[in-house]
Design a protein around this motif. Sequence first.
Motif, PDB file in Angstrom:
ATOM      1  N   GLU A   1      71.503  -8.723  57.701  1.00 37.63           N
ATOM      2  CA  GLU A   1      70.302  -9.527  57.909  1.00 37.63           C
ATOM      3  C   GLU A   1      69.644  -9.289  59.251  1.00 37.63           C
ATOM      4  OE1 GLU A   1      71.152 -13.591  57.011  1.00 37.63           O
ATOM      5  OE2 GLU A   1      71.690 -13.175  54.913  1.00 37.63           O
ATOM      6  N   ASP A   2      70.372  -8.727  60.196  1.00 37.24           N
ATOM      7  CA  ASP A   2      69.736  -8.447  61.480  1.00 37.24           C
ATOM      8  C   ASP A   2      68.719  -7.317  61.380  1.00 37.24           C
ATOM      9  OD1 ASP A   2      71.823  -6.704  60.898  1.00 37.24           O
ATOM     10  OD2 ASP A   2      72.193  -6.261  63.016  1.00 37.24           O
ATOM     11  N   ARG A   3      68.720  -6.602  60.250  1.00 33.97           N
ATOM     12  CA  ARG A   3      67.766  -5.496  60.067  1.00 33.97           C
ATOM     13  C   ARG A   3      66.524  -5.929  59.303  1.00 33.97           C
ATOM     14  NH1 ARG A   3      69.890   0.080  58.193  1.00 33.97           N
ATOM     15  NH2 ARG A   3      67.775   0.493  58.994  1.00 33.97           N
ATOM     16  N   ILE A   4      66.496  -7.184  58.859  1.00 36.24           N
ATOM     17  CA  ILE A   4      65.309  -7.669  58.150  1.00 36.24           C
ATOM     18  C   ILE A   4      64.113  -7.593  59.096  1.00 36.24           C
ATOM     19  CG2 ILE A   4      64.237  -9.690  57.077  1.00 36.24           C
ATOM     20  CD1 ILE A   4      66.984 -10.561  56.151  1.00 36.24           C
ATOM     21  N   GLY A   5      63.019  -7.033  58.573  1.00 32.63           N
ATOM     22  CA  GLY A   5      61.815  -6.898  59.379  1.00 32.63           C
ATOM     23  C   GLY A   5      61.662  -5.506  59.962  1.00 32.63           C
ATOM     24  N   GLU A   6      62.682  -4.672  59.891  1.00 33.99           N
ATOM     25  CA  GLU A   6      62.573  -3.297  60.382  1.00 33.99           C
ATOM     26  C   GLU A   6      61.840  -2.430  59.349  1.00 33.99           C
ATOM     27  OE1 GLU A   6      66.393  -1.742  61.285  1.00 33.99           O
ATOM     28  OE2 GLU A   6      66.845  -3.226  62.865  1.00 33.99           O
TER      29      GLU A   6
END
Length: 425
Positions: free
Chosen positions: A124-129
């Motif tokens: 989820e830390d890659r959401i928005g990439e």
Amino acid sequence: MSQKDVSFEAPYPLQLRFRKIVLPVLLFLTLVIGFLMSNGSTWLIQKIYLEISENRAGIIDRALQGEDRIAWNDLQVSDNPWDVFKNDKGRHLLDSLRGEVQELGLSHLKIYGQGGLLLYSSEEDRIGEFDLSAGYLSALNGQRNLIEKQGKDGTKLYELYVRVPDNTNNIVMELYEPVNYLDAISMEVIIPATIVPVAVLILLGFGMNTLVGRAQKDINYRTDLLGEFRMRLQELLSDEAVHTLRAATGKGALTSKRVRATILFSDIRGFTDFCENETPERVVEFLNQSLGLVIDAVRQQGGDVDKMIGDAVLAHFQGDDAADRALKAAQEALRQIKNAKLAKQTGIGIYSGDVVIGTIGAANRKDFTVIGDSVNVASRLCSAAKGGEIVIDQKSLASCDFKGTSHLETINVKGRKDPLNIARL
């Protein structure tokens, strides 16, 4: 013996040609089929799995279109996914996405929006990439992709890129599956699909090799029998007859030919009286010895023994020096008979002229022989010869390299109007 005769008499090398030609081809086909079946099965399984993944993407899309429809539609057109996930509906959507991953047994899930924006990721830390990977771009153009990748924990995964079906926003999903799961499915299909035809071809090769080996033994056995039969038949026929039979094999009827030849006719003197006073066994023994010496002498000079008629031998010689070779054969035969001290001597007649060499007789029984007036004359000259004597016509003698003495005379030959000049040697 010519090369043609050798190849005719040799057994057909079926087993050798099978092992040099058929077996390599069979082995090549086995490898090709194994390769095609293996790769074809893998391609088919991957295609099926991609279709399953596409169906899973459709399932996720339809599930989100239910209770989370508003938030899901907002997420698809959003430039910042976290703005959608801030409100209650968005958080519910995020929980639904997490639930879908668990329910479908996915290792990871990524959802791509416009321009490669990660609308959702299990990480989820890659959401928005933004992730413009080759797999995403291919899926965006309608080409599903399967890429093998190694995870952070060292495990191998398959990345399955598919576009969500019936979605107007060109949403692409990337589903992660463990390699061992797909490989297990692949092995269940590939191994039987590959091993079965390969095993069949291998067993076929072994079976054919065994069958060909037995056939080769049978061919060798039959060829040996034919060779033995030919050798025995050759003892009964003249060399000219054997040569003509071979030349005519597969070409139809035997043909006759007219040639210039020197005829040698030998006959044992007093043979009838000898037969009256001896046993049949002794007569046969004497005949074999006497005729054998004449036949050996003829063959040593390159003559051809046409036939044996009781105690007589009919032979002919061809070529420019035919008469000379016939005379030398006659001299050698009489010399050997004299040295053997046989009970009866032999008289020999020699005459040169045109003859026909070919077959005579009925359709179901033929004889191969020399025919013509020259044969009859040679027989008459033989009848005029005494034991241990050669009677030859003077024309034939003139063409010979003869250094000895001879007695010249003219005789009347039965069946001829004009007398014949002959020489007694």
